[in-house]
Design an enzyme around this catalytic site. Sequence first.
Site, PDB file in Angstrom:
ATOM      1  N   HIS A 256       0.845  -1.191   0.000  1.00 36.65           N
ATOM      2  CA  HIS A 256       0.000   0.000   0.000  1.00 36.65           C
ATOM      3  C   HIS A 256       0.876   1.234   0.000  1.00 36.65           C
ATOM      4  O   HIS A 256       1.931   1.251   0.624  1.00 36.65           O
ATOM      5  CB  HIS A 256      -0.931   0.020   1.225  1.00 36.65           C
ATOM      6  N   ASP A 307      -7.992  -5.292  -0.577  1.00 38.65           N
ATOM      7  CA  ASP A 307      -8.442  -6.128  -1.693  1.00 38.65           C
ATOM      8  C   ASP A 307      -8.154  -7.613  -1.495  1.00 38.65           C
ATOM      9  O   ASP A 307      -8.775  -8.450  -2.164  1.00 38.65           O
ATOM     10  CB  ASP A 307      -7.776  -5.666  -2.997  1.00 38.65           C
TER      11      ASP A 307
HETATM   12  N1  ACO Z   1       4.082  -7.618  -4.603  1.00 37.24           N
HETATM   13  C1  ACO Z   1       5.420  -7.640  -4.720  1.00 37.24           C
HETATM   14  N2  ACO Z   1       6.186  -6.544  -4.558  1.00 37.24           N
HETATM   15  C2  ACO Z   1       5.575  -5.391  -4.253  1.00 37.24           C
HETATM   16  C3  ACO Z   1       4.171  -5.296  -4.095  1.00 37.24           C
HETATM   17  C4  ACO Z   1       3.435  -6.465  -4.280  1.00 37.24           C
HETATM   18  N3  ACO Z   1       2.092  -6.443  -4.166  1.00 37.24           N
HETATM   19  N4  ACO Z   1       3.849  -4.027  -3.767  1.00 37.24           N
HETATM   20  C5  ACO Z   1       4.990  -3.356  -3.723  1.00 37.24           C
HETATM   21  N5  ACO Z   1       6.035  -4.171  -4.014  1.00 37.24           N
HETATM   22  C6  ACO Z   1       7.445  -3.801  -4.100  1.00 37.24           C
HETATM   23  C7  ACO Z   1       7.720  -3.150  -5.439  1.00 37.24           C
HETATM   24  O1  ACO Z   1       8.075  -4.072  -6.424  1.00 37.24           O
HETATM   25  C8  ACO Z   1       8.840  -2.204  -5.084  1.00 37.24           C
HETATM   26  O2  ACO Z   1      10.018  -2.933  -4.974  1.00 37.24           O
HETATM   27  P1  ACO Z   1      11.423  -2.314  -5.465  1.00 37.24           P
HETATM   28  O3  ACO Z   1      11.631  -1.097  -4.621  1.00 37.24           O
HETATM   29  O4  ACO Z   1      12.385  -3.408  -5.247  1.00 37.24           O
HETATM   30  O5  ACO Z   1      11.221  -1.964  -6.913  1.00 37.24           O
HETATM   31  C9  ACO Z   1       8.459  -1.728  -3.674  1.00 37.24           C
HETATM   32  O6  ACO Z   1       7.684  -2.797  -3.121  1.00 37.24           O
HETATM   33  C10 ACO Z   1       7.637  -0.447  -3.676  1.00 37.24           C
HETATM   34  O7  ACO Z   1       6.494  -0.654  -4.510  1.00 37.24           O
HETATM   35  P2  ACO Z   1       5.775   0.462  -5.369  1.00 37.24           P
HETATM   36  O8  ACO Z   1       4.940  -0.188  -6.407  1.00 37.24           O
HETATM   37  O9  ACO Z   1       6.767   1.492  -5.816  1.00 37.24           O
HETATM   38  O10 ACO Z   1       4.882   1.121  -4.216  1.00 37.24           O
HETATM   39  P3  ACO Z   1       3.725   2.137  -4.467  1.00 37.24           P
HETATM   40  O11 ACO Z   1       3.522   2.858  -3.214  1.00 37.24           O
HETATM   41  O12 ACO Z   1       3.946   2.935  -5.698  1.00 37.24           O
HETATM   42  O13 ACO Z   1       2.499   1.163  -4.821  1.00 37.24           O
HETATM   43  C11 ACO Z   1       0.742  -0.346  -4.659  1.00 37.24           C
HETATM   44  C12 ACO Z   1       1.517   0.771  -3.950  1.00 37.24           C
HETATM   45  C13 ACO Z   1       0.340   0.120  -6.049  1.00 37.24           C
HETATM   46  C14 ACO Z   1      -0.508  -0.638  -3.869  1.00 37.24           C
HETATM   47  C15 ACO Z   1       1.644  -1.580  -4.745  1.00 37.24           C
HETATM   48  O14 ACO Z   1       1.945  -2.063  -3.443  1.00 37.24           O
HETATM   49  C16 ACO Z   1       1.018  -2.680  -5.587  1.00 37.24           C
HETATM   50  O15 ACO Z   1       1.158  -2.650  -6.817  1.00 37.24           O
HETATM   51  N6  ACO Z   1       0.299  -3.654  -4.951  1.00 37.24           N
HETATM   52  C17 ACO Z   1      -0.404  -4.675  -5.709  1.00 37.24           C
HETATM   53  C18 ACO Z   1      -1.690  -4.128  -6.279  1.00 37.24           C
HETATM   54  C19 ACO Z   1      -2.738  -3.899  -5.201  1.00 37.24           C
HETATM   55  O16 ACO Z   1      -2.976  -4.755  -4.368  1.00 37.24           O
HETATM   56  N7  ACO Z   1      -3.396  -2.738  -5.293  1.00 37.24           N
HETATM   57  C20 ACO Z   1      -4.482  -2.385  -4.356  1.00 37.24           C
HETATM   58  C21 ACO Z   1      -4.041  -1.335  -3.381  1.00 37.24           C
HETATM   59  S1  ACO Z   1      -5.331  -0.944  -2.241  1.00 37.24           S
HETATM   60  C22 ACO Z   1      -6.441  -0.061  -3.156  1.00 37.24           C
HETATM   61  O17 ACO Z   1      -6.108   0.677  -4.009  1.00 37.24           O
HETATM   62  C23 ACO Z   1      -7.807  -0.228  -2.910  1.00 37.24           C
END
Ligand code: ACO
Length: 371
Positions: A256, A307
Amino acid sequence: MTATKGLEGIVAATSSISSIVDGVLTYRGINIDELAEKATFEEVAYLLWHGKLPTRKELDELIAQLGEYAAVSPEVIAGLRLYPKNANSMAALRTVVSSLALYDEEAQDMSREANLRKAVKLQAQLPTVVAAFARIRQGLEPVAPKKGVGVAHNFLYMLTGEEPDPVAVKALDKALVLHADHELNASTFASRVTVATLSDIYSGVTSAIGTLKGPLHGGANEAVMVMLDEIKTLDNVEPYIQNKLNNKEKIMGFGHRVYKNGDPRAKHLQQMSRQLSELKGDSTLYEISVKIEELVTGQKGLKPNVDFYSASCYTLLGIPRDLFTPIFAISRVSGWTAHILEQLDDNRLIRPRAEYVGPVGQHYVPIEQRG
Ligand code: ACO
């Protein structure tokens, strides 16, 4: 000018609707844990719109108003019949919500009273159009909404054409409470940007639906269910997840932008998933979900978000997976419209800047001379 990618950490508005402080989510100052245990979704919608919990009379009036507005015009239903049966359900919702404006005589009335009325109309009509589309694509006739029942009850009734089980109504009602608002999330921000140009509330909600659709936002609940369906058995969890992690793929339903120590809504949905599994006498989905959580949290330190467990909950309620994100919208429209009203109460155009990183000092080259 230096850009902040993804606007992370940028405070882009003041709001008195919901807050996230030290991992605690509140709606109008009330902890979400308390609302999840005690409030109905209609009380929460009223709270978001009006800033206070309703009296018994105000709640009864809201439920009556929701019942009065729930039926959509025949033209809207006729429009739904023209959509391809295999249309993406969020694309269908985005399109039909935009069309609702065409049949609302006060769609362009920007007064606060009209906008508040339209917020209630949108709240009343989203469940109707989601259920109608779900039935039409199966070759079934839409079921007319009931009067005098809550949103969760009415939606399940319109979806199946049968009186819903009270346990299912209560579970869905709690899920709606948990999804109703969430500070300046991507779809809420989109809705505020849209109406800040003084565009109408239907445009704001249409923008929000398009934004919620993506798998990094609301679309993640459907993506979680795709993953659970692919995994199928408990034995398959470890190789499946390990393979994804090795390939640096994201595991849907985890992580998140704001919560780094866990999403406070997830525990309620986990508990609901366990209870619904026990009632059904089949805990496969729940056990698979718990094992995924153990692996992802253990290896990556990432916690489930709203989710993750909602996917197993909705499946255990018998809801098809491509309706999960539309259900999110059925709840979140309360928050979107509360934010739209707040934005318009003290409006200023939202127009940030971009840090230009493209070429400079270039010149026009006649087309014959271009390589
Ligand atoms: N699985 C694996 N790795 C992850 C995940 C995940 N679900 N989420 C974050 N990471 C990792 C990224 O790969 C990144 O790693 P790195 O620094 O080595 O490249 C690091 O954690 C930071 O992730 P970002 O995507 O830059 O974090 P951001 O704050 O931009 O994104 C988000 C948040 C979009 C929710 C992200 O965690 C994600 O894509 N999760 C999966 C999709 C999801 O469940 N979305 C629903 C969110 S809740 C809602 O909107 C209702």
